[in-house]
Design a protein around this motif. Structure first.
Motif, PDB file in Angstrom:
ATOM      1  N   LYS A 177      -7.390   7.581  -6.662  1.00  0.00           N
ATOM      2  CA  LYS A 177      -6.925   8.410  -5.555  1.00  0.00           C
ATOM      3  C   LYS A 177      -6.037   7.618  -4.587  1.00  0.00           C
ATOM      4  O   LYS A 177      -4.936   8.046  -4.257  1.00  0.00           O
ATOM      5  N   ARG A 178      -6.543   6.459  -4.174  1.00  0.00           N
ATOM      6  CA  ARG A 178      -5.766   5.720  -3.192  1.00  0.00           C
ATOM      7  C   ARG A 178      -4.468   5.199  -3.809  1.00  0.00           C
ATOM      8  O   ARG A 178      -3.423   5.169  -3.166  1.00  0.00           O
ATOM      9  N   ASP A 193     -21.186  -3.895  -4.030  1.00  0.00           N
ATOM     10  CA  ASP A 193     -22.101  -3.576  -2.939  1.00  0.00           C
ATOM     11  C   ASP A 193     -23.260  -4.558  -2.900  1.00  0.00           C
ATOM     12  O   ASP A 193     -23.651  -5.041  -1.836  1.00  0.00           O
ATOM     13  N   TYR A 250       0.827  -1.201   0.000  1.00  0.00           N
ATOM     14  CA  TYR A 250       0.000   0.000   0.000  1.00  0.00           C
ATOM     15  C   TYR A 250       0.863   1.254   0.000  1.00  0.00           C
ATOM     16  O   TYR A 250       0.453   2.315  -0.410  1.00  0.00           O
ATOM     17  N   HIS A 289     -16.592  11.819 -12.874  1.00  0.00           N
ATOM     18  CA  HIS A 289     -17.611  10.777 -12.744  1.00  0.00           C
ATOM     19  C   HIS A 289     -18.800  11.152 -13.590  1.00  0.00           C
ATOM     20  O   HIS A 289     -19.505  12.108 -13.297  1.00  0.00           O
ATOM     21  N   SER A 292     -10.139   2.504 -11.506  1.00  0.00           N
ATOM     22  CA  SER A 292     -11.427   2.810 -10.896  1.00  0.00           C
ATOM     23  C   SER A 292     -11.255   3.331  -9.469  1.00  0.00           C
ATOM     24  O   SER A 292     -12.227   3.657  -8.803  1.00  0.00           O
ATOM     25  N   ASN A 293     -10.026   3.400  -8.986  1.00  0.00           N
ATOM     26  CA  ASN A 293      -9.803   3.904  -7.633  1.00  0.00           C
ATOM     27  C   ASN A 293      -8.476   4.662  -7.575  1.00  0.00           C
ATOM     28  O   ASN A 293      -7.583   4.358  -6.790  1.00  0.00           O
ATOM     29  N   ASP A 324     -22.075  -8.060  -1.793  1.00  0.00           N
ATOM     30  CA  ASP A 324     -21.732  -8.071  -0.373  1.00  0.00           C
ATOM     31  C   ASP A 324     -22.965  -8.075   0.519  1.00  0.00           C
ATOM     32  O   ASP A 324     -22.948  -8.633   1.605  1.00  0.00           O
ATOM     33  N   GLU A 346      -8.164  -4.749   3.374  1.00  0.00           N
ATOM     34  CA  GLU A 346      -9.048  -4.235   2.332  1.00  0.00           C
ATOM     35  C   GLU A 346     -10.021  -5.316   1.887  1.00  0.00           C
ATOM     36  O   GLU A 346      -9.674  -6.490   1.819  1.00  0.00           O
ATOM     37  N   LEU A 347     -11.252  -4.933   1.600  1.00  0.00           N
ATOM     38  CA  LEU A 347     -12.203  -5.841   0.965  1.00  0.00           C
ATOM     39  C   LEU A 347     -12.328  -5.363  -0.483  1.00  0.00           C
ATOM     40  O   LEU A 347     -13.102  -4.474  -0.787  1.00  0.00           O
ATOM     41  N   TYR A 404      -1.923  12.329   0.477  1.00  0.00           N
ATOM     42  CA  TYR A 404      -3.332  12.137   0.154  1.00  0.00           C
ATOM     43  C   TYR A 404      -3.947  13.399  -0.442  1.00  0.00           C
ATOM     44  O   TYR A 404      -4.755  13.327  -1.362  1.00  0.00           O
ATOM     45  N   ASP A 405      -3.545  14.547   0.096  1.00  0.00           N
ATOM     46  CA  ASP A 405      -4.060  15.803  -0.456  1.00  0.00           C
ATOM     47  C   ASP A 405      -3.622  15.980  -1.905  1.00  0.00           C
ATOM     48  O   ASP A 405      -4.411  16.391  -2.763  1.00  0.00           O
ATOM     49  N   TYR A 445      -1.318   7.408  -4.030  1.00  0.00           N
ATOM     50  CA  TYR A 445      -0.554   7.549  -2.789  1.00  0.00           C
ATOM     51  C   TYR A 445       0.784   6.816  -2.899  1.00  0.00           C
ATOM     52  O   TYR A 445       1.830   7.324  -2.503  1.00  0.00           O
TER      53      TYR A 445
END
Lengths: 74, 816
Positions: free
Chosen positions: B93-94, B271, B59, B261, B90-91, B274, B492-493, B248-249, B97
């Protein structure tokens, strides 16, 4: 208040981490930074751990660790 | 050659990109000294040779996990030419990092926006051009699963390797003066990486980098410590959270400028799934169903599949036997004996390959789909109580939580458990689960002593193992593993993904190959030792003479009766008889494995062609005279087998292994074991199957050939059901086979733990079986009752253990 007390479906904002060392670094790396928005998605079927949404992804935390995260409801 | 490091956060689809560019030109090794897989792919693009190393998924590049240490050490020590950073489109931002931390290293980076198809489906529009501008590096759009972007990635690697790193820089604001100060202190360092990055790592108190720099600059740790304190007193902030927040900023800024988006974020498939899979009431039934399916498909159907693969192995064995020197009646050449033993040992292990392949493929599917962390999420609360981890579920199930499994894949699948103590506890407890190869052993003993209560006993045996495993885990976690590091359960899931066929097959094949390479080779080495220990010192002169006389008698008997036959001149010398007898035995064994009418006819034709003159004796048809010889042959073959068996028994009794078994009797008598049981346990160490074979041959009384091993054992051993219970309990606890020991060594990365995994169960087993047997005989408890008491106490103990909390590291700090 503690993150572990937040109910399913509620949203909150991270205020501080009362942890140290490995846990703190790990949480920081996973995006638990000051001011991050956290949503409680659900608890595990046996009520522990809990599933959270942060920075648009899903993560699970044991309640014992969620206890160390101070948050405020938004 | 261009050296490339492939980096990315977990669940970014790194392996699909790796497979996309490397194809099958890849192999697995370990990073030196640790159990982390190192995948290396070699390929070329436009006449440029490229070597790509898959770094462990991390990570971040700043915390202290094993994977991150390995990844950092690789970058520092090997200095790759290019870093390819996979980012989940699709993700973004994270994942950015980590990208920032990679860009700071000073090695040219290529960013790959993977899973672009998923992002598009979710209505996420990404301006890759802009990201490229902002980061100052190449950005490629790709989808490993759909096979998009492979060439572009290779093109970018080749181009980037000729350029120098961009001058990407995050402005760390208040920290900048300290970074500059630190940078000037280490300016003379020989480490060929960006000095600013090294300075930042120092201020982050990164252990890997601090240790490397301390070699060159002795006081660097103290001066860094002083700077940290200065920063804290000036701004009332700690460096690590400060850096994380800025990164992160910065990610947030890029995200907002380059990502749009188009759809309002509605409920994703993940979702929806789950909601069912993690539902309070449905989670357990679904989990049970999935475990049941994995078990059915791999162990049950895999076992059926071995019905088809076994003939192949048998064919191999027969082919080998075909080229070996033939036995001269009861005199079997040592080389023949030895080779057959080795082939048998190898076949016993190779037989499991279909099962393993299915298992490994199913595990790979569950990993790729994303069900593994969910399983851990559901069960963590239970396992936590016993010092294990939610992720211990799968290893325990594979090890045989239901009826029977195999510890080898079980131990191999402990790799992903994040918590070091729980991982070790799992590695050491999986071998207690019900090994599939123990089942025939139990069946033999139950058939001999518990014919009526077989079902109940089997229930006891297969369920008690789970409780024993939990107790042992708890014992280990609170004692020998007590000081081991535990990890916070921050997991993480990931979103659900469809696995790719290629990815699954490659992973399953790689794991099977590891099994063949590491396990089979060592087991064969041990098989040689065991063979020697069973063969030598061999028979005494008297016994040799005794058996010679018996053999002569059998031959004389044949000769006398054959004289009356019209075919006597075909069998009137010893050599002719030997040849005929071997021909007869080979024919019989070939017919045994031939399937159906066609198979039988093929064998007939084959033997007809081999020796037409002799064929009438093995299949006489209407020829009465030949039929007589056939009858005599059958008798002679029987006599020979009887003598061979006696020879074998006497050999075992006199062998080194027999001596060891005998020398253990003073100790094992308290458990009611005689030397035969000891030898069976000793030989079962090579492969569990041989316990049954050894016991079977030791108890055959040689009179009635058709007596089954169960009956022979019940009649000839002089054991009571209580003996049997002591034996069963020892078998339940008994040390794992060599194959398991080797994977324990591989996963625990230490011989010390391997030895512990051998001797702890033996000690535990001998103590428990001795107490059961000794007290049982004292109070005249029946075998069934003894097993019942044992079962009840184990279950009770497990429950009590579950109530005591396992001490975990307290992460909490008092605020000063």
């Amino acid at each position: 208040m503690c993150l572990s007390h937040i109910k399913k479906g509620q949203k909150c904002r991270l205020v501080s981490i009362n942890g140290e060392g490995k846990l703190k670094q790990k949480l920081l790396d996973m995006g638990f930074i000051f001011g991050a928005d956290i949503e409680v998605i659900r608890e595990a079927p046996l009520y522990d751990p809990m599933e959270l949404k942060i920075h648009n992804y899903l993560i699970s935390l044991r309640k014992s660790e969620a206890n160390l995260l101070e948050v405020e409801l938004v | 050659m261009i050296k490339v490091a492939l980096a990315g956060q977990p669940n970014c689809g790194k392996s699909t990109i790796f497979n996309l560019v490397s194809g099958i030109n890849q192999h697995i090794a370990n990073y030196p000294g640790v159990t982390v897989d190192k995948k290396v792919g070699r390929f070329s693009y436009k006449e440029q040779k490229i070597e790509m190393v898959d770094l462990p998924g991390t990570y971040s590049f700043s915390s202290y996990s094993l994977e991150e240490r390995v990844a950092k050490e690789f970058i520092v020590d090997e200095k790759p030419d290019v870093i390819v950073n996979i980012v989940d489109a699709s993700n973004i931002k994270r994942h950015l990092y980590l990208t920032f931390q990679l860009l700071e290293i000073g090695i040219p980076v290529v960013v790959v926006l993977n899973m672009i198809d998923v992002a598009t489906r979710r209505g996420i529009e990404i301006d890759a051009q802009k990201i490229s501008q902002m980061l100052g590096c190449k950005v490629i759009i790709a989808s490993g699963a759909k096979g998009i972007g492979g060439d572009e990635i290779m093109e970018a690697i080749v181009k980037t390797s000729q350029e120098s790193a961009g001058s990407f820089k995050i402005n760390y604001e208040e920290l900048e003066p300290l970074i500059e100060e630190t940078q000037s202190e280490i300016e003379t360092s020989q480490i060929p990486l960006d000095k600013r990055w090294l300075a930042i790592k120092l201020l982050e108190s990164d252990e890997t980098i601090s240790a490397k720099l301390e070699v060159e600059f002795k006081d660097i740790k103290e001066s860094t410590k002083a700077k940290e304190e200065k920063f804290h007193s000036l701004y009332d902030k700690d460096i690590a959270p400060f850096l994380a927040a800025i990164r992160y900023d910065s990610a947030d800024i890029i995200y907002h400028k380059c990502v749009k988006h188009l759809k309002e974020s509605s409920e994703t498939v993940t979702d929806k799934v789950d909601k069912i899979v993690l539902n309070r009431w449905l989670a357990f039934p679904i989990l049970l169903l999935i475990m049941f399916l994995v078990y059915e498909l791999s162990i049950v159907y895999g076992y059926k599949l071995t019905d088809y693969t076994w003939p192949l192995l048998a064919m191999f064995k027969n082919a080998v036997i075909g080229v070996l020197p033939e036995p001269q009646f009861t005199d079997i050449p040592m080389v023949t004996d030895f080779t057959i033993w080795m082939v048998n040992s190898a076949n016993a292990l190779m037989n499991y390959i279909p099962i393993f392949f299915i298992l490994f493929a199913l595990i790979a599917i569950m990993e790729d789909v994303g069900y593994m962390p969910r399983m851990a999420f559901i069960l963590d609360k239970i396992f936590k109580k016993f010092g294990l981890h939610g992720q211990s579920t799968l290893p325990l199930v594979l090890g045989g939580a239901m009826v029977g499994g195999c510890a080898v894949p079980g131990v191999m699948s402990t790799k992903g458990i994040a918590d070091d103590r729980a991982r070790m506890a799992t590695i050491l407890t999986v071998p207690y689960m019900n090994c599939l190869a123990k089942v025939p052993f139990y069946t033999l003993i139950l058939g001999a002593f518990f014919k009526e209560e077989m079902a109940l006993m089997m229930f006891y045996i297969s369920t008690v193992t789970v409780f024993i495993a939990l107790i042992v885990a708890k014992l280990l976690a609170t004692t020998v593993l007590g000081t081991r590091e535990t990890s916070p359960f921050v997991m993480e899931l990931p979103p659900y993904h469809l696995p790719t066929f290629k990815g699954v097959i490659i992973r399953a094949a790689q794991r099977v190959w590891v099994y063949i390479k590491k396990v089979v080779t060592i087991v064969l080495a041990v098989a040689i030792v065991l063979f020697a220990m069973l063969q030598f010192p061999g028979l005494s002169e008297d016994s040799i003479q005794k058996f010679d006389i018996q053999a002569q008698k059998a031959l004389d008997n044949f000769d006398k009766k054959a004289k009356k036959s019209a075919y006597y001149e075909l069998v009137d010398t010893k050599e002719e008889i030997y040849t005929l007898l071997n021909y007869y035995d080979n024919y019989k064994s070939q017919r045994m494995i031939a399937s159906g009418k066609e198979g039988a006819e093929a064998v007939d034709a084959d033997f007809m062609q081999k020796n037409e003159a002799l064929f009438k004796f093995v299949k006489s048809g209407d020829d009465k005279e030949a039929g007589e010889i056939n009858k005599l042959l059958r008798k002679l073959s029987k006599d020979r087998n009887k003598i061979l068996r006696e020879v074998k028994n006497e050999k075992i009794e006199n062998s080194f292994l027999g001596m060891i078994g005998r020398s253990m009797e003073p100790l094992t008598q308290y458990a009611g074991f005689d030397w035969r049981i000891n030898v069976a346990f000793l030989s079962s160490f090579a492969a569990r199957e041989s316990a049954v074979a050894t016991l079977g041959s030791l108890y055959e009384n040689n009179k009635a050939d058709d007596q089954r091993a169960e009956e022979a054992m019940a009649q000839n051993s002089g054991y009571t059901p209580l003996h049997a219970v002591a034996i069963i309990i020892f078998m339940i606890l008994t040390p794992p086979c060599i194959a398991t020991m080797i994977v324990v060594k591989l996963q625990a990365n230490s011989y010390k733990w391997m030895l512990f995994a051998i001797f702890f169960p033996i000690t535990l087993g001998i103590i428990i079986s001795s107490s059961i047997f000794t007290f049982g005989s004292m109070f005249e408890v029946s075998g069934l009752d003894a097993m019942g008491y044992f079962y009840a106490s184990v279950v009770a103990l497990a429950l009590v253990f579950g109530l005591f909390p396992t001490k975990t590291k307290n992460w909490f700090v008092d605020k000063k």
